[in-house]
Design a protein around this motif. Structure first.
Motif, short mmCIF file in Angstrom:
data_model
loop_
_atom_site.label_atom_id
_atom_site.label_comp_id
_atom_site.label_asym_id
_atom_site.label_seq_id
_atom_site.Cartn_x
_atom_site.Cartn_y
_atom_site.Cartn_z
N MET A 183 0.86 -1.19 0.00
CA MET A 183 0.00 0.00 0.00
C MET A 183 0.89 1.23 0.00
O MET A 183 2.01 1.21 0.53
N SER A 184 0.45 2.28 -0.63
CA SER A 184 1.18 3.55 -0.58
C SER A 184 0.27 4.57 0.10
O SER A 184 -0.96 4.42 0.10
N PRO A 185 0.86 5.63 0.69
CA PRO A 185 2.29 5.95 0.80
C PRO A 185 3.09 4.89 1.57
O PRO A 185 2.52 3.99 2.18
N LEU A 186 4.41 5.06 1.54
CA LEU A 186 5.35 4.06 1.99
C LEU A 186 5.12 3.59 3.43
O LEU A 186 5.34 2.41 3.74
N HIS A 187 4.69 4.49 4.32
CA HIS A 187 4.53 4.09 5.72
C HIS A 187 3.48 2.99 5.88
O HIS A 187 3.60 2.13 6.74
N HIS A 188 2.46 2.98 5.01
CA HIS A 188 1.45 1.93 5.08
C HIS A 188 2.01 0.58 4.64
O HIS A 188 1.58 -0.47 5.14
N HIS A 189 2.97 0.59 3.71
CA HIS A 189 3.59 -0.65 3.26
C HIS A 189 4.25 -1.36 4.44
O HIS A 189 4.08 -2.58 4.63
N TYR A 190 4.98 -0.60 5.26
CA TYR A 190 5.67 -1.20 6.40
C TYR A 190 4.69 -1.68 7.46
O TYR A 190 4.94 -2.68 8.14
N GLU A 191 3.58 -0.98 7.61
CA GLU A 191 2.55 -1.47 8.52
C GLU A 191 2.03 -2.83 8.09
O GLU A 191 1.85 -3.75 8.90
N LEU A 192 1.80 -2.98 6.77
CA LEU A 192 1.20 -4.20 6.25
C LEU A 192 2.18 -5.37 6.18
O LEU A 192 1.76 -6.52 6.00
N VAL A 193 3.48 -5.09 6.30
CA VAL A 193 4.44 -6.21 6.36
C VAL A 193 4.67 -6.64 7.81
O VAL A 193 5.48 -7.54 8.06
N GLY A 194 3.97 -5.97 8.74
CA GLY A 194 4.01 -6.45 10.13
C GLY A 194 4.66 -5.52 11.14
O GLY A 194 4.71 -5.85 12.33
N TRP A 195 5.16 -4.37 10.69
CA TRP A 195 5.75 -3.43 11.65
C TRP A 195 4.65 -2.77 12.47
O TRP A 195 3.57 -2.47 11.96
#
Length: 324
Positions: free
Chosen positions: A285-297
């Protein structure tokens, strides 16, 4: 004496925000100025629905009062000060309209993209005409080199792109509790140091006033957030930091110091281009911060990591300008 004034400015701005927020946040809640969370976002964000937004009003109030009081008392209020406040308040009002439509009129998308763009361009054009009227330089320097490119009349196009681009970049970054508050505080802090280095005292006062206001806001905006800044704050901060860079003639250096904002924007551009061209997404997902949320951070881990990256970008920017 100047060091004491700078310290006083950041403390004053911090205290105004911290003291006003406990009064203003319940007021926003009573007016039901609660944030609507988009359904396509991470599901963990749905619990944030109803959190008061438009907290950017407190940031703008704190910065404006501190800047005018401190410059009026200890310096000469210059055209630079008025230009900074004009852009910050102008973009803040535009963001306020967007927030108002979202939370009061219940249109989750707020202003249309075209309406917002027209407003952003208009503010940038007005800024340009005042800028050239007072004979500021229309050259752009390349960081770490002696190269300077005179743009002349074409500087207005550059200025529009820069102010609109960075106001939207900061707006895109504003998606997690405390993310923009921390990254913007670091970036403005870097520019405050560079303004001091250039002996631009008024610009430095403005920049540290923003830092103080953001740190004060962070007390209530850190996870779990009690208030969001909304477009009122993020558009204002983006326009303001671009204006600071322009007045210091460090326009290109903003790409480095504001590296987090640039990366967030690029992630959206890359995602859109990739999906339209291939039907595939580069990021979850973008923006980038959502990508890291969805990988489990965790949200806090993402925010602290981005703060750290922002700090490293700011240190690199200062190094390029001061020591090279």
């Amino acid at each position: 004496m100047e060091q004491q004034v700078i310290l006083f400015a950041i403390v004053m701005s911090f205290l105004i925000t911290v003291l006003v927020s406990p009064i203003f946040i319940p007021f926003l809640r009573r007016l039901k100025f609660g944030q609507s969370i988009r359904e396509e976002g991470p599901q963990s964000h749905q619990k944030k629905t109803g959190t008061p937004t438009m907290g950017g009003i407190m940031i703008l109030l704190s910065v404006a009062v501190t800047t005018l009081v401190i410059t009026g008392q200890f310096a000469e209020t210059s055209v630079e000060t008025y230009l900074l406040l004009f852009v910050m308040v102008g973009y803040g009002l535009l963001g306020f309209l967007d927030d108002f439509i979202k939370v009061v009129l219940k249109r989750n998308l707020g202003l249309t993209s075209l309406q917002k763009l027209i407003g952003q361009i208009l503010i940038a054009v007005i800024f340009y005409f005042v800028f050239v009227q007072f004979e500021f330089s229309t050259a752009v320097s390349v960081p770490g080199t002696s190269i300077s490119i005179e743009l002349g009349f074409f500087y207005v196009l550059f200025l529009i792109f820069w102010l609109v681009g960075f106001s939207n970049a900061v707006n895109l970054t504003d998606g997690l509790d405390g993310l923009v508050s921390g990254t913007a505080a670091v970036a403005f802090g870097a520019f405050a140091i560079l303004a001091w280095y250039q002996s631009q005292f008024e610009v430095s006062i403005f920049a540290v006033a923003v830092v103080g206001a953001l740190l004060g806001f962070l007390v209530f905006n850190a996870h779990p957030a009690k208030v969001f800044m909304g477009d009122t704050g993020s558009l204002a901060l983006g326009g303001a930091i671009a204006t600071v860079a322009v007045l210091l003639k460090l326009e290109i250096l903003l790409i480095i110091i504001g590296g987090v904002f640039v990366m967030e924007t690029l992630s959206v551009i890359i995602q859109v281009i990739s999906f339209k061209a291939t039907g595939r997404r580069v990021f979850k997902m973008s923006p980038l911060h959502h990508h890291y949320e969805l990988v489990g951070w965790s949200e806090w881990r993402v925010v602290v990591t981005f703060w750290t990256v922002g700090l490293l970008c700011s240190l690199l920017g200062i190094y390029l300008e001061v020591w090279i």
